[in-house]
Design an enzyme around this catalytic site. Structure first.
Site, PDB file in Angstrom:
ATOM      1  N   LYS A 122      -8.230 -13.309   0.580  1.00 40.64           N
ATOM      2  CA  LYS A 122      -7.268 -12.468  -0.150  1.00 40.64           C
ATOM      3  C   LYS A 122      -7.918 -11.984  -1.439  1.00 40.64           C
ATOM      4  O   LYS A 122      -8.574 -12.784  -2.136  1.00 40.64           O
ATOM      5  CB  LYS A 122      -5.999 -13.274  -0.420  1.00 40.64           C
ATOM      6  CG  LYS A 122      -4.842 -12.476  -0.994  1.00 40.64           C
ATOM      7  CD  LYS A 122      -3.587 -13.330  -1.110  1.00 40.64           C
ATOM      8  CE  LYS A 122      -2.407 -12.554  -1.663  1.00 40.64           C
ATOM      9  NZ  LYS A 122      -1.179 -13.362  -1.780  1.00 40.64           N
TER      10      LYS A 122
ATOM     11  N   SER B 176       2.977 -11.280   0.244  1.00 41.98           N
ATOM     12  CA  SER B 176       1.932 -10.423  -0.270  1.00 41.98           C
ATOM     13  C   SER B 176       0.589 -10.593   0.450  1.00 41.98           C
ATOM     14  O   SER B 176      -0.273  -9.729   0.313  1.00 41.98           O
ATOM     15  CB  SER B 176       1.727 -10.679  -1.766  1.00 41.98           C
ATOM     16  OG  SER B 176       1.276 -12.005  -1.971  1.00 41.98           O
TER      17      SER B 176
ATOM     18  N   SER C 214       4.526 -15.861   0.226  1.00 45.62           N
ATOM     19  CA  SER C 214       3.500 -14.884   0.590  1.00 45.62           C
ATOM     20  C   SER C 214       2.488 -15.316   1.635  1.00 45.62           C
ATOM     21  O   SER C 214       1.716 -14.482   2.116  1.00 45.62           O
ATOM     22  CB  SER C 214       2.735 -14.441  -0.651  1.00 45.62           C
ATOM     23  OG  SER C 214       3.465 -13.456  -1.313  1.00 45.62           O
TER      24      SER C 214
END
Ligand code: GLN
Length: 478
Positions: A78, A153, A177
Protein backbone atom coordinates in the site's frame (compact mmCIF):
# COMPACT_ATOMS: atom_id res chain seq x y z
CA UNK A 1 2.57 -21.33 -14.05
CA UNK A 2 -0.91 -19.76 -13.70
CA UNK A 3 -0.05 -16.74 -11.61
CA UNK A 4 -3.67 -15.92 -10.80
CA UNK A 5 -4.20 -19.30 -9.08
CA UNK A 6 -1.09 -19.31 -6.89
CA UNK A 7 -1.03 -18.68 -3.16
CA UNK A 8 2.01 -17.74 -1.11
CA UNK A 9 2.12 -21.28 0.31
CA UNK A 10 1.73 -23.00 -3.06
CA UNK A 11 4.29 -20.74 -4.75
CA UNK A 12 6.78 -21.35 -1.92
CA UNK A 13 6.24 -25.12 -2.20
CA UNK A 14 6.67 -25.03 -5.99
CA UNK A 15 9.87 -23.00 -5.70
CA UNK A 16 11.23 -25.31 -3.00
CA UNK A 17 10.66 -28.23 -5.39
CA UNK A 18 12.37 -26.36 -8.20
CA UNK A 19 9.23 -26.13 -10.36
CA UNK A 20 9.96 -22.47 -11.01
CA UNK A 21 12.35 -19.85 -9.67
CA UNK A 22 11.59 -16.57 -7.94
CA UNK A 23 12.86 -14.78 -11.04
CA UNK A 24 10.26 -16.66 -13.11
CA UNK A 25 7.57 -15.92 -10.52
CA UNK A 26 8.34 -12.20 -10.56
CA UNK A 27 8.46 -12.18 -14.37
CA UNK A 28 5.02 -13.83 -14.44
CA UNK A 29 3.79 -11.17 -12.02
CA UNK A 30 5.14 -8.37 -14.20
CA UNK A 31 3.46 -9.94 -17.24
CA UNK A 32 0.15 -10.17 -15.33
CA UNK A 33 0.44 -6.51 -14.35
CA UNK A 34 1.14 -5.55 -17.97
CA UNK A 35 -1.90 -7.47 -19.18
CA UNK A 36 -4.40 -6.51 -16.53
CA UNK A 37 -3.48 -3.27 -14.86
CA UNK A 38 -4.69 -1.14 -17.76
CA UNK A 39 -8.20 -2.19 -16.65
CA UNK A 40 -7.74 -2.49 -12.89
CA UNK A 41 -5.38 0.38 -12.04
CA UNK A 42 -4.31 -1.39 -8.88
CA UNK A 43 -0.68 -0.26 -9.06
CA UNK A 44 0.68 3.26 -8.85
CA UNK A 45 4.33 2.36 -9.48
CA UNK A 46 6.44 -0.76 -9.85
CA UNK A 47 10.19 -0.99 -9.37
CA UNK A 48 10.72 -3.69 -12.00
CA UNK A 49 14.51 -3.77 -11.86
CA UNK A 50 14.41 -3.84 -8.07
CA UNK A 51 11.91 -6.72 -8.16
CA UNK A 52 13.99 -8.78 -10.57
CA UNK A 53 17.18 -8.12 -8.59
CA UNK A 54 15.49 -9.13 -5.31
CA UNK A 55 14.12 -12.28 -6.98
CA UNK A 56 17.56 -13.24 -8.27
CA UNK A 57 18.94 -12.76 -4.76
CA UNK A 58 16.15 -14.98 -3.38
CA UNK A 59 17.04 -17.67 -5.91
CA UNK A 60 20.66 -17.54 -4.77
CA UNK A 61 19.60 -17.91 -1.14
CA UNK A 62 17.33 -20.84 -1.98
CA UNK A 63 20.19 -22.54 -3.78
CA UNK A 64 22.20 -22.07 -0.59
CA UNK A 65 19.52 -23.87 1.43
CA UNK A 66 17.28 -21.03 2.67
CA UNK A 67 13.68 -22.32 3.03
CA UNK A 68 11.94 -19.25 4.45
CA UNK A 69 8.25 -19.43 3.41
CA UNK A 70 8.36 -15.87 2.03
CA UNK A 71 11.63 -16.26 0.15
CA UNK A 72 11.20 -14.72 -3.31
CA UNK A 73 7.49 -14.01 -2.76
CA UNK A 74 6.37 -10.65 -4.22
CA UNK A 75 4.22 -8.56 -1.86
CA UNK A 76 2.21 -5.56 -3.12
CA UNK A 77 2.66 -2.62 -0.77
CA UNK A 78 0.00 0.00 0.00
CA UNK A 79 1.43 3.34 -1.01
CA UNK A 80 1.65 4.75 2.51
CA UNK A 81 4.31 2.32 3.73
CA UNK A 82 7.91 3.46 3.27
CA UNK A 83 10.26 1.31 1.22
CA UNK A 84 13.75 2.81 0.86
CA UNK A 85 14.32 4.22 -2.62
CA UNK A 86 10.69 3.89 -3.72
CA UNK A 87 8.01 6.56 -4.07
CA UNK A 88 5.52 6.78 -1.18
CA UNK A 89 2.70 9.10 -2.16
CA UNK A 90 -0.19 8.06 0.11
CA UNK A 91 -2.12 8.64 -3.16
CA UNK A 92 -1.85 12.36 -2.45
CA UNK A 93 -0.59 15.21 -4.60
CA UNK A 94 1.14 16.57 -1.54
CA UNK A 95 3.61 13.66 -1.65
CA UNK A 96 3.91 13.37 -5.42
CA UNK A 97 7.54 12.72 -6.26
CA UNK A 98 8.52 11.91 -2.68
CA UNK A 99 11.00 9.03 -2.39
CA UNK A 100 11.40 7.18 0.91
CA UNK A 101 14.76 7.29 2.61
CA UNK A 102 14.22 4.26 4.83
CA UNK A 103 12.30 0.99 5.23
CA UNK A 104 9.28 0.76 7.50
CA UNK A 105 9.76 -2.00 10.09
CA UNK A 106 7.20 -4.20 8.33
CA UNK A 107 9.21 -3.84 5.12
CA UNK A 108 12.50 -4.56 6.87
CA UNK A 109 10.89 -7.68 8.29
CA UNK A 110 9.50 -8.82 4.94
CA UNK A 111 12.85 -8.22 3.28
CA UNK A 112 14.62 -10.15 6.04
CA UNK A 113 12.25 -13.04 5.26
CA UNK A 114 13.30 -12.79 1.60
CA UNK A 115 10.10 -11.20 0.23
CA UNK A 116 10.16 -8.91 -2.80
CA UNK A 117 8.59 -5.52 -2.02
CA UNK A 118 8.50 -3.62 -5.28
CA UNK A 119 4.93 -2.91 -6.38
CA UNK A 120 3.10 0.05 -4.86
CA UNK A 121 -0.65 -0.12 -4.82
CA UNK A 122 -3.36 2.51 -4.92
CA UNK A 123 -5.45 3.67 -1.97
CA UNK A 124 -7.72 6.46 -0.82
CA UNK A 125 -5.65 9.56 -0.13
CA UNK A 126 -4.02 9.14 3.29
CA UNK A 127 -6.27 6.07 3.80
CA UNK A 128 -9.39 8.21 4.12
CA UNK A 129 -12.25 6.56 2.30
CA UNK A 130 -13.99 3.31 1.49
CA UNK A 131 -13.75 3.05 -2.29
CA UNK A 132 -10.24 4.15 -3.40
CA UNK A 133 -12.00 6.92 -5.36
CA UNK A 134 -10.24 9.46 -3.14
CA UNK A 135 -6.87 8.65 -4.72
CA UNK A 136 -5.36 11.68 -6.43
CA UNK A 137 -3.87 9.46 -9.16
CA UNK A 138 -6.15 6.65 -10.33
CA UNK A 139 -9.53 4.98 -9.89
CA UNK A 140 -8.95 1.32 -9.09
CA UNK A 141 -11.63 -1.10 -10.33
CA UNK A 142 -13.12 -4.20 -8.78
CA UNK A 143 -11.84 -7.29 -10.66
CA UNK A 144 -15.27 -8.95 -10.31
CA UNK A 145 -17.01 -6.06 -12.07
CA UNK A 146 -15.00 -3.23 -13.58
CA UNK A 147 -17.88 -0.77 -13.16
CA UNK A 148 -17.58 -1.17 -9.37
CA UNK A 149 -15.17 0.00 -6.68
CA UNK A 150 -12.76 -2.43 -4.98
CA UNK A 151 -13.57 -0.88 -1.59
CA UNK A 152 -11.10 1.14 0.41
CA UNK A 153 -8.95 2.50 1.58
CA UNK A 154 -6.70 -0.50 0.72
CA UNK A 155 -8.50 -0.94 -2.61
CA UNK A 156 -5.34 -1.31 -4.70
CA UNK A 157 -4.11 -4.09 -2.41
CA UNK A 158 -7.44 -5.96 -2.66
CA UNK A 159 -7.83 -5.51 -6.42
CA UNK A 160 -4.25 -6.63 -7.09
CA UNK A 161 -4.68 -9.85 -5.08
CA UNK A 162 -8.19 -10.63 -6.37
CA UNK A 163 -7.36 -9.66 -9.94
CA UNK A 164 -4.34 -11.94 -10.30
CA UNK A 165 -1.84 -9.09 -10.14
CA UNK A 166 -0.32 -10.02 -6.76
CA UNK A 167 -0.03 -13.10 -4.57
CA UNK A 168 -0.54 -11.06 -1.43
CA UNK A 169 -0.43 -7.48 -0.24
CA UNK A 170 -0.03 -5.28 2.79
CA UNK A 171 -2.90 -3.00 3.69
CA UNK A 172 -3.65 -0.77 6.63
CA UNK A 173 -6.85 -0.62 8.60
CA UNK A 174 -7.96 2.34 10.69
CA UNK A 175 -11.71 1.78 10.61
CA UNK A 176 -12.09 -1.08 8.16
CA UNK A 177 -9.69 -0.43 5.31
CA UNK A 178 -8.32 -3.97 5.15
CA UNK A 179 -11.56 -5.82 5.87
CA UNK A 180 -14.06 -3.94 3.70
CA UNK A 181 -12.01 -4.08 0.45
CA UNK A 182 -11.20 -7.76 1.18
CA UNK A 183 -14.95 -8.39 1.40
CA UNK A 184 -15.69 -6.39 -1.79
CA UNK A 185 -13.01 -8.27 -3.75
CA UNK A 186 -13.52 -11.79 -2.33
CA UNK A 187 -10.17 -12.20 -0.56
CA UNK A 188 -8.97 -12.60 3.03
CA UNK A 189 -8.06 -9.47 5.00
CA UNK A 190 -6.74 -9.48 8.54
CA UNK A 191 -6.45 -6.54 10.92
CA UNK A 192 -4.23 -7.58 13.84
CA UNK A 193 -4.70 -6.48 17.45
CA UNK A 194 -3.63 -2.87 17.99
CA UNK A 195 0.05 -3.05 18.96
CA UNK A 196 0.71 -6.45 17.37
CA UNK A 197 2.46 -5.02 14.27
CA UNK A 198 4.83 -2.04 14.13
CA UNK A 199 3.72 1.18 12.43
CA UNK A 200 7.23 2.63 12.24
CA UNK A 201 7.57 3.98 8.71
CA UNK A 202 3.85 3.72 8.01
CA UNK A 203 2.32 7.13 7.32
CA UNK A 204 0.00 7.85 10.23
CA UNK A 205 -3.69 8.57 9.74
CA UNK A 206 -5.21 8.04 13.20
CA UNK A 207 -2.53 6.75 15.51
CA UNK A 208 -4.76 5.16 18.14
CA UNK A 209 -6.44 3.06 15.43
CA UNK A 210 -4.03 2.33 12.54
CA UNK A 211 -2.77 -1.22 12.05
CA UNK A 212 -0.92 -2.90 9.19
CA UNK A 213 -2.12 -6.32 8.09
CA UNK A 214 -2.07 -8.94 5.33
CA UNK A 215 -4.47 -9.20 2.39
CA UNK A 216 -4.26 -12.63 0.81
CA UNK A 217 -5.99 -15.31 -1.24
CA UNK A 218 -6.51 -17.53 1.80
CA UNK A 219 -6.18 -17.66 5.58
CA UNK A 220 -3.00 -19.75 5.52
CA UNK A 221 -1.23 -17.01 3.59
CA UNK A 222 -2.45 -14.39 6.08
CA UNK A 223 -0.91 -16.47 8.88
CA UNK A 224 2.37 -16.84 6.97
CA UNK A 225 2.60 -13.08 6.52
CA UNK A 226 1.68 -12.47 10.16
CA UNK A 227 4.60 -14.67 11.20
CA UNK A 228 6.90 -12.23 9.45
CA UNK A 229 5.12 -9.02 10.48
CA UNK A 230 4.18 -9.41 14.14
CA UNK A 231 6.20 -8.51 17.19
CA UNK A 232 7.58 -5.67 19.27
CA UNK A 233 9.67 -2.93 17.65
CA UNK A 234 12.03 -0.59 19.44
CA UNK A 235 11.10 2.11 16.89
CA UNK A 236 7.39 1.96 17.78
CA UNK A 237 6.54 2.41 21.44
CA UNK A 238 2.94 1.29 20.84
CA UNK A 239 3.97 -2.25 19.90
CA UNK A 240 3.15 -4.78 22.58
CA UNK A 241 5.65 -7.07 24.31
CA UNK A 242 3.08 -9.88 24.30
CA UNK A 243 4.67 -13.15 23.03
CA UNK A 244 4.12 -13.85 19.33
CA UNK A 245 2.66 -17.26 18.49
CA UNK A 246 3.40 -19.21 15.32
CA UNK A 247 0.27 -18.17 13.43
CA UNK A 248 0.67 -20.78 10.69
CA UNK A 249 1.09 -23.58 13.21
CA UNK A 250 -1.97 -22.33 15.09
CA UNK A 251 -4.08 -23.20 12.03
CA UNK A 252 -3.29 -26.89 12.31
CA UNK A 253 -6.38 -28.86 13.24
CA UNK A 254 -8.58 -25.74 12.98
CA UNK A 255 -12.19 -26.72 13.56
CA UNK A 256 -15.50 -25.08 14.29
CA UNK A 257 -16.55 -27.96 16.53
CA UNK A 258 -17.38 -26.68 20.01
CA UNK A 259 -16.25 -23.13 19.13
CA UNK A 260 -18.46 -20.58 20.85
CA UNK A 261 -19.35 -17.99 18.22
CA UNK A 262 -21.12 -14.84 19.36
CA UNK A 263 -23.64 -13.09 17.13
CA UNK A 264 -23.95 -9.48 18.31
CA UNK A 265 -27.60 -8.64 17.84
CA UNK A 266 -26.84 -4.98 17.04
CA UNK A 267 -25.11 -6.12 13.79
CA UNK A 268 -28.12 -8.00 12.49
CA UNK A 269 -30.55 -5.18 11.95
CA UNK A 270 -32.86 -4.05 9.17
CA UNK A 271 -31.22 -2.00 6.47
CA UNK A 272 -28.50 -4.35 5.32
CA UNK A 273 -28.50 -5.35 1.68
CA UNK A 274 -30.72 -8.44 1.30
CA UNK A 275 -28.07 -10.50 -0.46
CA UNK A 276 -25.49 -9.66 2.19
CA UNK A 277 -27.94 -10.78 4.89
CA UNK A 278 -28.55 -14.03 2.99
CA UNK A 279 -24.84 -14.81 2.69
CA UNK A 280 -24.16 -14.00 6.35
CA UNK A 281 -27.14 -16.11 7.41
CA UNK A 282 -25.80 -19.00 5.31
CA UNK A 283 -22.40 -18.57 6.97
CA UNK A 284 -24.00 -18.77 10.41
CA UNK A 285 -25.89 -21.92 9.42
CA UNK A 286 -22.69 -23.46 8.04
CA UNK A 287 -20.85 -22.78 11.30
CA UNK A 288 -23.71 -24.27 13.33
CA UNK A 289 -23.82 -27.33 11.06
CA UNK A 290 -20.07 -27.78 11.58
CA UNK A 291 -20.59 -27.99 15.32
CA UNK A 292 -20.05 -24.41 16.49
CA UNK A 293 -22.19 -23.17 19.33
CA UNK A 294 -23.92 -20.00 18.19
CA UNK A 295 -24.65 -17.58 21.03
CA UNK A 296 -26.54 -14.30 20.78
CA UNK A 297 -24.67 -11.50 22.51
CA UNK A 298 -25.25 -7.78 22.85
CA UNK A 299 -22.85 -4.88 22.27
CA UNK A 300 -25.19 -2.08 23.34
CA UNK A 301 -22.94 0.86 22.47
CA UNK A 302 -22.50 -0.18 18.84
CA UNK A 303 -24.83 2.56 17.66
CA UNK A 304 -22.38 5.24 18.85
CA UNK A 305 -19.29 3.75 17.21
CA UNK A 306 -19.59 5.64 13.94
CA UNK A 307 -20.00 9.02 15.67
CA UNK A 308 -17.10 8.28 18.01
CA UNK A 309 -14.85 7.25 15.12
CA UNK A 310 -15.62 10.39 13.11
CA UNK A 311 -14.48 12.50 16.05
CA UNK A 312 -11.39 10.55 17.10
CA UNK A 313 -10.04 9.66 13.63
CA UNK A 314 -10.22 13.21 12.19
CA UNK A 315 -8.85 14.66 15.45
CA UNK A 316 -5.77 12.44 15.24
CA UNK A 317 -5.50 12.95 11.48
CA UNK A 318 -5.51 16.73 11.85
CA UNK A 319 -2.51 16.45 14.16
CA UNK A 320 -0.68 13.81 12.09
CA UNK A 321 -1.10 15.69 8.81
CA UNK A 322 0.28 18.92 10.24
CA UNK A 323 3.72 17.69 9.18
CA UNK A 324 2.86 18.22 5.51
CA UNK A 325 3.62 21.91 5.39
CA UNK A 326 5.51 22.46 2.15
CA UNK A 327 8.70 23.04 4.12
CA UNK A 328 10.11 19.66 5.03
CA UNK A 329 8.98 17.42 2.22
CA UNK A 330 6.32 16.98 -0.42
CA UNK A 331 4.57 19.58 -2.52
CA UNK A 332 5.67 23.19 -2.06
CA UNK A 333 3.51 25.93 -3.52
CA UNK A 334 5.27 28.12 -6.07
CA UNK A 335 2.95 31.00 -5.27
CA UNK A 336 3.85 31.87 -1.71
CA UNK A 337 5.03 35.24 -0.44
CA UNK A 338 5.84 34.34 3.15
CA UNK A 339 5.98 31.38 5.48
CA UNK A 340 2.30 31.44 6.35
CA UNK A 341 1.15 31.56 2.75
CA UNK A 342 3.71 28.86 1.87
CA UNK A 343 2.11 26.66 4.50
CA UNK A 344 -1.49 27.44 3.56
CA UNK A 345 -1.05 27.30 -0.21
CA UNK A 346 1.01 24.12 -0.18
CA UNK A 347 -1.68 22.38 1.84
CA UNK A 348 -4.55 23.87 -0.16
CA UNK A 349 -2.95 22.70 -3.42
CA UNK A 350 -1.67 19.38 -2.14
CA UNK A 351 -4.53 17.84 -0.16
CA UNK A 352 -7.73 16.50 -1.72
CA UNK A 353 -11.25 17.32 -0.62
CA UNK A 354 -11.83 14.45 1.81
CA UNK A 355 -8.52 15.04 3.55
CA UNK A 356 -9.33 18.72 3.95
CA UNK A 357 -12.77 17.84 5.32
CA UNK A 358 -11.19 15.61 7.97
CA UNK A 359 -8.56 18.19 8.93
CA UNK A 360 -11.23 20.85 9.40
CA UNK A 361 -13.43 18.48 11.40
CA UNK A 362 -10.52 17.28 13.50
CA UNK A 363 -9.28 20.78 14.22
CA UNK A 364 -12.78 21.78 15.27
CA UNK A 365 -13.33 18.92 17.72
CA UNK A 366 -9.93 19.58 19.29
CA UNK A 367 -10.41 23.33 19.64
CA UNK A 368 -10.37 24.46 23.25
CA UNK A 369 -14.06 25.43 23.40
CA UNK A 370 -15.26 22.07 22.08
CA UNK A 371 -12.62 19.62 23.27
CA UNK A 372 -14.60 18.29 26.23
CA UNK A 373 -17.91 18.27 24.41
CA UNK A 374 -16.62 16.22 21.48
CA UNK A 375 -13.19 14.66 21.83
CA UNK A 376 -13.34 14.04 25.58
CA UNK A 377 -16.82 12.55 25.30
CA UNK A 378 -15.91 10.39 22.33
CA UNK A 379 -13.05 8.89 24.33
CA UNK A 380 -15.45 8.03 27.16
CA UNK A 381 -17.87 6.31 24.80
CA UNK A 382 -14.93 4.49 23.27
CA UNK A 383 -14.27 2.98 26.68
CA UNK A 384 -17.88 1.81 26.87
CA UNK A 385 -17.56 0.18 23.44
CA UNK A 386 -14.41 -1.59 24.57
CA UNK A 387 -16.20 -2.82 27.72
CA UNK A 388 -19.07 -4.21 25.65
CA UNK A 389 -16.60 -6.41 23.79
CA UNK A 390 -14.87 -7.46 26.99
CA UNK A 391 -18.21 -8.62 28.36
CA UNK A 392 -18.98 -10.55 25.17
CA UNK A 393 -15.63 -12.35 25.21
CA UNK A 394 -16.42 -13.68 28.66
CA UNK A 395 -19.14 -15.75 26.98
CA UNK A 396 -17.75 -16.56 23.53
CA UNK A 397 -14.46 -17.29 21.74
CA UNK A 398 -15.03 -15.15 18.66
CA UNK A 399 -17.75 -12.99 17.17
CA UNK A 400 -19.20 -13.38 13.69
CA UNK A 401 -20.69 -10.37 11.90
CA UNK A 402 -21.18 -8.93 8.42
CA UNK A 403 -18.18 -6.94 7.11
CA UNK A 404 -20.08 -4.25 5.26
CA UNK A 405 -23.79 -3.51 4.79
CA UNK A 406 -23.60 -3.90 0.98
CA UNK A 407 -21.49 -5.60 -1.70
CA UNK A 408 -19.23 -3.45 -3.91
CA UNK A 409 -21.04 -0.38 -5.21
CA UNK A 410 -20.58 1.37 -8.55
CA UNK A 411 -17.80 3.85 -9.19
CA UNK A 412 -19.32 7.29 -8.57
CA UNK A 413 -22.43 5.88 -6.87
CA UNK A 414 -21.86 7.26 -3.38
CA UNK A 415 -21.51 11.00 -3.69
CA UNK A 416 -22.21 12.24 -0.23
CA UNK A 417 -19.62 11.63 2.47
CA UNK A 418 -22.09 10.26 5.02
CA UNK A 419 -23.26 7.38 2.83
CA UNK A 420 -19.60 6.54 2.20
CA UNK A 421 -18.91 6.57 5.96
CA UNK A 422 -21.72 4.04 6.53
CA UNK A 423 -19.64 1.36 4.80
CA UNK A 424 -17.60 0.98 7.96
CA UNK A 425 -20.51 0.55 10.34
CA UNK A 426 -19.51 -3.04 11.17
CA UNK A 427 -15.73 -2.69 11.05
CA UNK A 428 -15.27 0.48 13.11
CA UNK A 429 -16.26 -0.94 16.52
CA UNK A 430 -13.44 -3.54 16.52
CA UNK A 431 -11.02 -0.78 15.47
CA UNK A 432 -12.08 1.44 18.36
CA UNK A 433 -11.56 -1.49 20.73
CA UNK A 434 -8.22 -2.42 19.13
CA UNK A 435 -9.36 -6.00 18.45
CA UNK A 436 -8.09 -8.51 15.88
CA UNK A 437 -10.59 -9.08 13.07
CA UNK A 438 -10.61 -10.94 9.79
CA UNK A 439 -12.74 -10.69 6.69
CA UNK A 440 -13.21 -14.07 5.01
CA UNK A 441 -15.03 -14.79 1.72
CA UNK A 442 -18.54 -16.19 2.26
CA UNK A 443 -19.79 -16.64 -1.29
CA UNK A 444 -21.24 -14.29 -3.84
CA UNK A 445 -24.47 -12.47 -4.62
CA UNK A 446 -26.69 -13.68 -7.46
CA UNK A 447 -24.94 -11.05 -9.59
CA UNK A 448 -21.50 -12.52 -8.83
CA UNK A 449 -20.27 -9.97 -6.29
CA UNK A 450 -18.25 -11.31 -3.35
CA UNK A 451 -19.55 -11.04 0.22
CA UNK A 452 -17.36 -11.54 3.28
CA UNK A 453 -18.02 -12.30 6.91
CA UNK A 454 -16.05 -10.89 9.80
CA UNK A 455 -14.56 -12.80 12.72
CA UNK A 456 -13.56 -10.63 15.70
CA UNK A 457 -11.48 -11.83 18.65
CA UNK A 458 -10.34 -10.69 22.09
CA UNK A 459 -7.11 -8.62 22.32
CA UNK A 460 -4.02 -10.62 21.28
CA UNK A 461 -6.18 -13.59 20.33
CA UNK A 462 -5.12 -13.02 16.72
CA UNK A 463 -4.34 -16.70 16.29
CA UNK A 464 -7.85 -17.64 17.50
CA UNK A 465 -9.38 -15.33 14.89
CA UNK A 466 -7.24 -16.82 12.12
CA UNK A 467 -8.05 -20.32 13.35
CA UNK A 468 -11.79 -19.65 13.26
CA UNK A 469 -11.37 -18.04 9.84
CA UNK A 470 -9.45 -21.07 8.56
CA UNK A 471 -12.06 -23.48 9.93
CA UNK A 472 -14.79 -21.44 8.25
CA UNK A 473 -12.81 -21.39 5.00
CA UNK A 474 -12.61 -25.20 5.09
CA UNK A 475 -16.36 -25.49 5.69
CA UNK A 476 -16.82 -23.29 2.61
CA UNK A 477 -14.81 -25.87 0.68
CA UNK A 478 -11.53 -23.99 0.35
N1 GLN B 1 -13.34 4.27 5.60
C1 GLN B 1 -12.86 4.69 6.87
C2 GLN B 1 -12.40 6.12 6.77
O1 GLN B 1 -12.57 6.70 5.77
C3 GLN B 1 -11.76 3.80 7.33
C4 GLN B 1 -10.50 4.07 6.62
C5 GLN B 1 -9.37 3.21 7.10
O2 GLN B 1 -9.56 2.19 7.76
N2 GLN B 1 -8.16 3.65 6.78
O3 GLN B 1 -11.89 6.66 7.68
Amino acid sequence: MDFSKLTVASAAAAMAKGEFSSAELVSALLAAVDTRDGDLHAYLTFDRDGALAAAAEADRKRAAGDRSPLLGIPVAIKDLINVAGQPCTCASKILEGYVSSYDATVIAKLKAAGAVCAGRVNMDEFAMGSSTENSAFATTRNPHDLSRVPGGSSGGSAAAVAGGEALCALGTDTGGSIRQPASFCGIVGFKPTYGRVSRYGVTAFASSLDQVGPMTRDVTDAALLMNALAGPDEHDGTTALEPVPDFAKALEGASLKGLRIGLPKEYFVEGNDREVSLRVRAAIDACAAAGAEMVEVSLPHTEYAMAVYYIIAPAEASANLARFDGVRYGHRSARSEDVLSLYCRSRAEGFGQEVKRRIILGTYVLSSGYYDAYYGRAQKVRTLIRRDFKGAFEKVDVLLTPVAPTPAFKVGELQDPLSMYLNDLFTIPASLAGLPAASVPAGQTAGGLPVGVQFIGAPFRDADVLRAARAFEMVQGA
